[in-house]
Design a protein around this motif. Structure first.
Motif, mmCIF file in Angstrom:
data_model
loop_
_atom_site.group_PDB
_atom_site.id
_atom_site.type_symbol
_atom_site.label_atom_id
_atom_site.label_comp_id
_atom_site.label_asym_id
_atom_site.label_seq_id
_atom_site.Cartn_x
_atom_site.Cartn_y
_atom_site.Cartn_z
ATOM 1 N N GLY A 61 0.917 -1.390 0.120
ATOM 2 C CA GLY A 61 -0.059 -0.022 -0.005
ATOM 3 C C GLY A 61 0.814 1.242 0.149
ATOM 4 O O GLY A 61 0.388 2.236 0.176
ATOM 5 N N CYS A 62 2.200 1.100 -0.221
ATOM 6 C CA CYS A 62 3.033 2.487 -0.223
ATOM 7 C C CYS A 62 2.768 3.037 -1.374
ATOM 8 O O CYS A 62 3.312 4.373 -1.554
ATOM 9 C CB CYS A 62 4.270 1.975 0.132
ATOM 10 S SG CYS A 62 5.390 1.380 -1.122
ATOM 11 N N GLY A 63 2.546 2.562 -2.610
ATOM 12 C CA GLY A 63 2.570 3.373 -3.764
ATOM 13 C C GLY A 63 3.152 2.876 -4.834
ATOM 14 O O GLY A 63 3.630 3.286 -5.853
ATOM 15 N N LYS A 64 3.941 1.579 -4.757
ATOM 16 C CA LYS A 64 4.687 0.927 -5.710
ATOM 17 C C LYS A 64 3.914 0.739 -7.016
ATOM 18 O O LYS A 64 4.489 1.124 -8.171
ATOM 19 C CB LYS A 64 5.088 -0.239 -5.253
ATOM 20 C CG LYS A 64 5.947 -0.028 -3.830
ATOM 21 C CD LYS A 64 6.621 -1.568 -3.463
ATOM 22 C CE LYS A 64 5.504 -2.766 -3.083
ATOM 23 N NZ LYS A 64 4.519 -2.211 -2.030
ATOM 24 N N THR A 65 2.787 0.156 -6.761
ATOM 25 C CA THR A 65 1.997 -0.082 -8.058
ATOM 26 C C THR A 65 1.709 1.274 -8.715
ATOM 27 O O THR A 65 1.634 1.365 -10.112
ATOM 28 C CB THR A 65 0.967 -0.938 -7.656
ATOM 29 O OG1 THR A 65 1.191 -2.258 -7.261
ATOM 30 C CG2 THR A 65 -0.109 -1.238 -9.116
ATOM 31 N N SER A 66 1.399 2.331 -8.091
ATOM 32 C CA SER A 66 0.885 3.492 -8.425
ATOM 33 C C SER A 66 2.062 4.029 -9.536
ATOM 34 O O SER A 66 1.863 4.439 -10.512
ATOM 35 C CB SER A 66 0.578 4.441 -7.754
ATOM 36 O OG SER A 66 -0.456 3.931 -6.835
ATOM 37 N N ARG A 237 3.720 4.835 2.571
ATOM 38 C CA ARG A 237 3.044 5.757 1.843
ATOM 39 C C ARG A 237 3.276 7.013 2.350
ATOM 40 O O ARG A 237 3.226 7.357 3.463
ATOM 41 C CB ARG A 237 1.729 5.342 1.835
ATOM 42 C CG ARG A 237 0.734 6.214 0.759
ATOM 43 C CD ARG A 237 -0.671 5.714 0.711
ATOM 44 N NE ARG A 237 -1.221 6.292 1.815
ATOM 45 C CZ ARG A 237 -2.536 5.976 2.599
ATOM 46 N NH1 ARG A 237 -2.750 4.792 2.303
ATOM 47 N NH2 ARG A 237 -3.027 6.745 3.271
HETATM 48 N N1 LIG Z 1 -7.397 3.940 -8.194
HETATM 49 C C1 LIG Z 1 -6.966 4.251 -7.150
HETATM 50 N N2 LIG Z 1 -8.225 5.234 -6.554
HETATM 51 C C2 LIG Z 1 -7.857 5.688 -5.115
HETATM 52 N N3 LIG Z 1 -6.691 5.422 -4.391
HETATM 53 C C3 LIG Z 1 -5.889 4.311 -5.030
HETATM 54 C C4 LIG Z 1 -5.986 3.881 -6.251
HETATM 55 N N4 LIG Z 1 -4.874 2.879 -6.549
HETATM 56 C C5 LIG Z 1 -4.306 2.779 -5.367
HETATM 57 N N5 LIG Z 1 -4.663 3.494 -4.368
HETATM 58 C C6 LIG Z 1 -4.243 3.888 -3.173
HETATM 59 O O1 LIG Z 1 -2.764 4.428 -3.146
HETATM 60 C C7 LIG Z 1 -2.214 3.730 -2.238
HETATM 61 C C8 LIG Z 1 -0.899 3.023 -2.912
HETATM 62 O O2 LIG Z 1 -1.376 1.626 -3.674
HETATM 63 P P1 LIG Z 1 -0.631 1.199 -4.909
HETATM 64 O O3 LIG Z 1 -0.053 1.904 -5.520
HETATM 65 O O4 LIG Z 1 -1.219 -0.155 -5.159
HETATM 66 O O5 LIG Z 1 0.290 0.457 -3.503
HETATM 67 P P2 LIG Z 1 1.293 -0.919 -3.454
HETATM 68 O O6 LIG Z 1 1.484 -1.424 -4.940
HETATM 69 O O7 LIG Z 1 2.527 -0.269 -2.893
HETATM 70 O O8 LIG Z 1 0.903 -1.873 -2.546
HETATM 71 C C9 LIG Z 1 -3.113 2.854 -1.392
HETATM 72 O O9 LIG Z 1 -3.272 3.786 -0.292
HETATM 73 C C10 LIG Z 1 -4.273 2.737 -2.299
HETATM 74 O O10 LIG Z 1 -5.372 2.452 -1.592
#
Ligand SMILES: Nc1ncnc2c1ncn2[C@@H]1O[C@H](COP(=O)(O)OP(=O)(O)O)[C@@H](O)[C@H]1O
Ligand SMILES: [Mg+2]
Lengths: 289, 297
Positions: A61-66, A237
């Motif tokens: 949930g830190c934002g890696k996928t983002s 995060r």
């Molecule tokens: N489409 C979205 N809309 C709103 N919040 C999001 C969305 N995608 C991710 N988040 C939030 O952004 C934060 C980082 O998510 P993410 O990038 O998936 O983290 P990770 O891949 O490190 O687990 C999380 O708190 C998640 O809830």
């Protein structure tokens, strides 16, 4: 390697060995607005050298996928800039990169097309782009599947093979495009330790044969140190590099490095950095809850 | 064993990673999708049903059942060359009723499929389009088929067109809704993967959206076929000069009870066959699904 497949991936870029350098500059990504606003990536900057395996490590949930999605072009960035080989793919003038076969993603939960055979899956990219005839694409796909030990399931559907095999098919499906960057989002998360080990060796094998930059998200430290040239350890995060650890164990590597003292030292260092962030994430969670 | 699999054996060679690399099955048998019931067992079921019918009506003559047509009576009438009420396996009229109903089903089901599938794909694919159209769609959908009767009679001059329209309407809603659900059920990662791999929107529609929605589409078509028959009979009872629904209704009016049973049994058989046909076509188009769920192994 056929030059045919090289063409689409590197449109407009010089075809030198220095393909696939990533520059992430002051990238910010926020979701939503007002009270529900979440900042997933904040003022994040780091460089990934061409041909490097960069492991991005951070708590869930830190934002890696983002960050990965921004590079892939699945969503925009709020500010900052991302460059591939010095070319801006998203930045102030253009908040969202266009997805394309120069940056292929291997997804967290797998995204093979269940209605296509494994062979058709691997051949999909070049066939759709029209860079190879269907026959040529299939021939290349078959040899890639053989490289990862899967030639005997080429005609089967993804639903018929194990999850470990599916991951290898998916990586072959990416590699066939000769991307500049391979973006892997916790690809081996759901696999057992033994299968993971096989996957790592298969990935390295592919990497040695098909030089590409690898941007690899994980929270398995052993995986990170074993595969990576470099570990980017993110803060809780929002995502931003907290520590960058250069892994000075030379490639090509095999399992034997795991028992080396240097490997242990690097693991320790990574562990310490991650632990601090995990604690921070936990406490932040406590406050919010 | 491939090179990589061999490495998985580990140092002692004893650990066959059986879970990670299951043996590859070499033969793939073909069986209908969501396989129709096995024959011997279904025969037992049919026999039990017929026996219960026979006992209840003709042997024990249970209070409310006594007036119903009995099994033997129906069978005799159905197979008679000179049926008492004019309809049997040996009369042209019988086949005319079946044929008329079948023609209406084919027309209505085809129209429902040809319009419903593209509309459903569009509804699932385009959020903008969905926002315009879906509320209207959802408002019309719950209107029962019989409530459409007056409108269809006003709208269409002949009884024939209005019967086909009534048969079409419910099937159309079912097909459209299931197709839309099918598109929405596609994993977004799969669409993203296709974009990554350089597929154009048109290619994504053809290679991802359409096949991805196919399982739901065929589930929808099976339901739609059932709904077609249901609506057809309702429509034929209201208006129409031929067809199985009409046959049943007039037999009732003329107190020709065995003919009612003949009509019902025939409806059941033709309905079953038409659903089986839809299943068969679905199975042909979705070999991947069969093999995935293990039916085809
Ligand atoms: N489409 C979205 N809309 C709103 N919040 C999001 C969305 N995608 C991710 N988040 C939030 O952004 C934060 C980082 O998510 P993410 O990038 O998936 O983290 P990770 O891949 O490190 O687990 C999380 O708190 C998640 O809830
Ligand atoms: Mg993630």
């Amino acid at each position: 390697m056929t030059d045919l497949a090289l063409e689409p991936a590197s449109r407009g870029a010089p075809q030198t060995s220095s393909r696939g350098a990533i520059s992430i500059r002051n990238v910010v990504k926020t979701y939503g607005s007002g009270a529900s606003q979440v900042t997933a990536v904040d003022d994040c900057s780091f460089e990934v050298a061409a041909g490097e395996i960069c492991m991005v490590v951070g708590p869930s949930g830190c934002g890696k996928t983002s960050l990965l999605n921004a590079i892939a072009g699945f969503h925009d960035i709020t500010s900052g800039e991302i460059l591939i080989d010095g070319e801006t793919i998203c930045g102030p003038d253009r908040p969202m990169a266009a997805p394309g076969p120069d940056r292929v993603v291997v997804f967290q939960n797998g995204a093979l097309f269940p209605w296509k055979t494994n062979l058709e899956n691997v051949a999909f990219g070049p066939t759709m782009q029209g860079t190879m005839t269907e026959a040529a694409a299939k021939a290349r796909a078959r040899s890639l599947l053989a490289e990862v030990g899967l030639d005997d399931v080429a005609e089967r559907f993804p639903g018929e093979i194990s999850s470990g095999m599916r991951r290898r098919v998916e990586i072959a499906r990416a590699v066939i495009n000769e991307p500049r960057v391979l973006l892997l989002d916790e690809p081996y998360r759901a696999l057992d330790a033994l299968t993971k080990q096989v996957m790592h060796e298969a990935l390295l094998e592919l990497y040695y044969r098909n030089k590409v930059t690898i941007f690899f998200i994980t929270h398995d430290l052993e995986e990170a140190v074993f595969l990576g040239h470099k570990l980017v350890i993110s803060t809780a995060r929002p995502c931003r590099p907290k520590t960058i650890i250069e892994v000075d164990i030379p490639h090509p590597r095999d399992r034997s490095v795991i028992t080396s003292p240097r490997f242990r030292e690097l693991m320790e260092a990574a562990h310490e950095a991650v632990r601090q962030e995990a604690v921070a994430a936990f406490q932040a969670g406590d406050k919010e809850g | 064993m491939t090179e990589i699999d061999a490495k998985a054996l580990g140092a002692d060679g004893a650990v066959r990673t059986a879970s990670a690399f299951p043996p590859t099955p070499t033969t793939v048998a073909r069986r209908p999708f969501r396989a129709s019931p096995k024959l011997p067992l279904s025969l037992v079921g049919f026999a039990a049903f017929l026996l219960a019918w026979h006992l209840a009506v003709e042997v024990w003559r249970l209070p409310r059942f006594a007036k119903l047509p009995g099994l033997v009576e129906v069978f005799v009438e159905w197979t008679s060359t000179d049926p008492m009420y004019g309809v049997s396996l040996f009369t042209a009229e019988y086949y005319q009723h079946i044929l008329v109903s079948l023609k209406r089903i084919v027309a209505a089901f085809s129209a429902a499929t040809l319009l419903g599938v593209p509309l459903g794909l569009l509804l699932g694919w385009s959020q903008r389009f969905r926002e315009y159209v879906f509320p209207v769609f959802e408002t019309l959908r719950p209107v029962p088929i019989l409530a459409w009767v007056p409108i269809s009679i006003i709208l269409f001059s002949g009884a024939e067109t209005s019967v086909v329209f009534l048969t079409f309407i419910a099937a159309f809603f079912v097909t459209t809704l299931n197709t839309m659900t099918g598109v929405q059920s596609i994993d977004p990662s799969v669409v993203r993967a296709a974009r990554c791999l350089g597929a154009s929107p048109r290619q994504i529609f053809r290679h991802i959206v359409a096949p991805g929605a196919l399982p739901h589409i065929f589930t929808g078509l099976q339901v739609s076929m059932g709904v077609s028959w249901f609506s057809l009979v309702a429509a034929e009872m209201v208006s129409g000069e031929f067809g199985l629904g009409y046959l049943i209704n007039t037999a009732y009016a003329k107190i020709q009870y065995p003919t009612i049973a003949i009509g019902m049994i025939t409806l059941g058989a033709v309905g079953y066959a038409s659903s089986a046909l839809v299943r068969l076509v679905g199975a042909r188009l979705m070999a991947w699904r069969l093999r995935e769920i293990g039916v085809g192994r």
